[in-house]
Design an enzyme around this catalytic site. Structure first.
Site, PDB file in Angstrom:
ATOM      1  N   HIS A 136       0.840  -1.194   0.000  1.00 34.40           N
ATOM      2  CA  HIS A 136       0.000   0.000   0.000  1.00 34.40           C
ATOM      3  C   HIS A 136       0.879   1.251   0.000  1.00 34.40           C
ATOM      4  O   HIS A 136       1.898   1.318   0.683  1.00 34.40           O
ATOM      5  CB  HIS A 136      -0.928   0.020   1.209  1.00 34.40           C
ATOM      6  CG  HIS A 136      -2.099   0.935   1.027  1.00 34.40           C
ATOM      7  ND1 HIS A 136      -1.997   2.309   1.106  1.00 34.40           N
ATOM      8  CD2 HIS A 136      -3.399   0.673   0.727  1.00 34.40           C
ATOM      9  CE1 HIS A 136      -3.176   2.851   0.873  1.00 34.40           C
ATOM     10  NE2 HIS A 136      -4.051   1.885   0.651  1.00 34.40           N
ATOM     11  N   HIS A 137       0.421   2.257  -0.744  1.00 37.53           N
ATOM     12  CA  HIS A 137       1.203   3.493  -0.888  1.00 37.53           C
ATOM     13  C   HIS A 137       1.351   4.241   0.434  1.00 37.53           C
ATOM     14  O   HIS A 137       2.276   5.044   0.603  1.00 37.53           O
ATOM     15  CB  HIS A 137       0.531   4.397  -1.923  1.00 37.53           C
ATOM     16  CG  HIS A 137       1.492   5.246  -2.690  1.00 37.53           C
ATOM     17  ND1 HIS A 137       2.640   5.780  -2.128  1.00 37.53           N
ATOM     18  CD2 HIS A 137       1.495   5.675  -3.987  1.00 37.53           C
ATOM     19  CE1 HIS A 137       3.284   6.495  -3.037  1.00 37.53           C
ATOM     20  NE2 HIS A 137       2.620   6.441  -4.169  1.00 37.53           N
ATOM     21  N   CYS A 138       0.470   3.998   1.406  1.00 37.41           N
ATOM     22  CA  CYS A 138       0.602   4.693   2.689  1.00 37.41           C
ATOM     23  C   CYS A 138       1.850   4.240   3.446  1.00 37.41           C
ATOM     24  O   CYS A 138       2.315   4.928   4.351  1.00 37.41           O
ATOM     25  CB  CYS A 138      -0.635   4.487   3.554  1.00 37.41           C
ATOM     26  SG  CYS A 138      -0.799   2.841   4.270  1.00 37.41           S
ATOM     27  N   ASN A 305       6.590   8.142   3.125  1.00 41.68           N
ATOM     28  CA  ASN A 305       6.517   8.906   1.885  1.00 41.68           C
ATOM     29  C   ASN A 305       7.210  10.247   2.067  1.00 41.68           C
ATOM     30  O   ASN A 305       6.864  11.006   2.986  1.00 41.68           O
ATOM     31  CB  ASN A 305       5.057   9.134   1.485  1.00 41.68           C
ATOM     32  CG  ASN A 305       4.396   7.881   0.966  1.00 41.68           C
ATOM     33  OD1 ASN A 305       4.430   7.599  -0.228  1.00 41.68           O
ATOM     34  ND2 ASN A 305       3.785   7.117   1.862  1.00 41.68           N
TER      35      ASN A 305
END
Length: 465
Positions: A136-138, A305
């Site tokens: 997941h990008h989180c 991120n």
């Protein structure tokens, strides 16, 4: 508990705002065969996953978003929930592999468990098999995801092209206290304070100008093409492959950067796609979201991120390949100098000082609104410099898989691996059935520039980032 940053959590909120979206990123490693026994694969991947904290942690959220979500150990962690095995139908070529990748990536990850999956894919032609890792990008941006995936290989993290990106090369900025070095003369102290104040003021003004410019670009709803619009749940996937030596030769011939060449090739591919659709590519048809890494070299393996963004218009209306490249180079230089990179980072940094519930609700509201200004995503992920091995097998290729959301019907992730450069394209199934034409157009775009550079006999040199 380790909490998610505002930027990390924004990927969860963007996913919440659209039931058709899965904001997971992926990497497909294609390996030389034969595939090991599945129990051997499962055992090795389980051991390596346990060494990566995020692989055994799940989200802990708060009612009504009264606090930022955090990472907690999953007391019921079972690697069997995350490892899967599938086989491709004959003949096991790119069409079957890409269809399987799209099918796996379009499904959302289970938020009650650690947010990752690993799929072994057998049945590829030419005695090959594949490993698809979905995260997941989180959890991480492109660079951090690549570092996590590298830890699953036999060689560990190793050396990557990430050390050559701008943020990785830049020295850490001096703080005010750092600038106030021990001095004997009080007059020197005043000089240091004055210089630090001027530097801080200049940086703040630069960031503010960049943030305003990004806002204006987002609100400028001038995109007019079939590239922007609602998306459904199903996905398509395709990939373009180019020799890195060819791209570097184009860089030398025209005095531009590797990123310039890649984006010019993407421009050419989109132009071909739009013309094939019977559309006239306009000058505002391809405003592109380009994530920019803000990650320093000493934080490459930190799972989070750290990106900002630029929003240049790619010249899809320009038919001449050399002119396309020149315009791309000029517009990227303008975007870098305008402060967009610093402005985007400053916005999320400032949002971190606002109560989380307010930022979460705001992001959900904004991401539910249709945006008509940005038409595409193009993100560049530095991969391993040298050849890697997985379970004793050589990793032949690594294909990146980006997500799509926010009315972007296509997204492109670029990744360099050893002597090759890959473009992975995710597309909405219904509105982009011609995704293979886009990847062919990208490959043709690079080769046309290479041929024109040879004819031109270019001699300009440039440091390749």
């Amino acid at each position: 508990m380790e909490h998610l940053s505002t930027l990390d959590a924004s990927f969860l909120q963007a996913e919440d705002s659209d039931p058709h979206v899965s904001l997971a990123v992926g990497g497909v490693s294609i390996l030389a065969g034969p595939m090991p026994d599945y129990r051997e694969v499962e055992s090795a991947l389980a051991d390596r996953a346990h060494a990566i904290p995020r692989c055994t942690q799940k989200l802990h959220t708060h009612t009504f978003d009264l606090g930022a979500p955090g990472w907690v150990d999953d007391p019921h962690f079972d690697v069997g929930h995350h490892l899967h095995h599938v086989a491709l139908p004959n003949p096991g070529d790119d069409a079957e592999l890409f269809g399987m990748v799209a099918s796996i990536m379009e499904r959302r990850l289970d938020r009650d468990r650690p947010l990752w999956e690993c799929w072994t894919i057998e049945g590829l032609s030419d005695d090959r098999w594949a490993l698809l890792v979905k995260i997941h990008h989180c959890i991480a941006d492109g660079i951090a995801t690549a570092e996590m995936l590298a830890k699953l290989s036999d060689d560990g993290a190793g050396d990557t092209f990430a050390t050559s990106i701008r943020a990785g090369r830049e020295p850490k900025g001096d703080s005010l206290l750092g600038l106030l070095r021990p001095r004997l003369n009080p007059i020197d102290w005043m000089g240091d304070i004055w210089r630090a104040t001027l530097a801080a003021t200049s940086a703040a003004e630069h960031a503010v100008v960049g943030a305003v410019e990004l806002t204006v670009r987002v609100l400028d709803a001038t995109a007019d093409s079939s590239l922007n619009g609602p998306i459904a749940t199903m996905r398509r996937y395709s990939a373009a492959r180019v020799d890195l030596t060819v791209m570097r030769r184009v860089c030398r011939d025209f005095g531009v950067t590797l990123n310039d060449v890649a984006l010019a090739a993407i421009t050419s591919g989109y132009r071909t796609m739009l013309l094939d659709r019977g559309e006239v590519p306009g000058p505002h048809a391809l405003r592109t979201l380009i994530p920019v890494s803000m990650r320093s070299a000493d934080a490459l393996d930190v799972a989070d991120n750290r990106v900002s963004a630029m929003l240049p218009l790619l010249p899809v209306d320009e038919p001449d390949p050399i002119r396309q490249l020149e315009i791309v180079h000029a517009r990227l230089e303008e975007a870098k100098g305008s402060g967009q990179r610093e402005g985007g980072s400053a916005v999320f940094a400032a949002a971190g000082n606002i109560p989380f519930a307010l930022t979460a609700w705001t992001i959900r509201l904004l991401t539910r609104l249709p945006q008509n200004s940005v038409a595409a995503l193009a993100t560049n992920v530095p991969g391993p410099r040298g050849r890697r091995r997985m379970l004793g097998r050589e990793v032949l290729e690594i294909l990146p898989v980006p997500p799509i959301a926010l009315h972007l019907r296509t997204g492109i992730a670029m990744l360099s691996y050893a002597d090759r450069f890959y473009f992975g394209v995710t597309a909405d199934y219904d509105s982009a059935p011609d995704v293979d034409a886009l990847t062919r157009g990208i490959e043709d775009g690079v080769w046309r520039l290479a041929e024109l550079g040879s004819l031109r006999g270019g001699t300009a040199s440039v440091a390749i980032p």
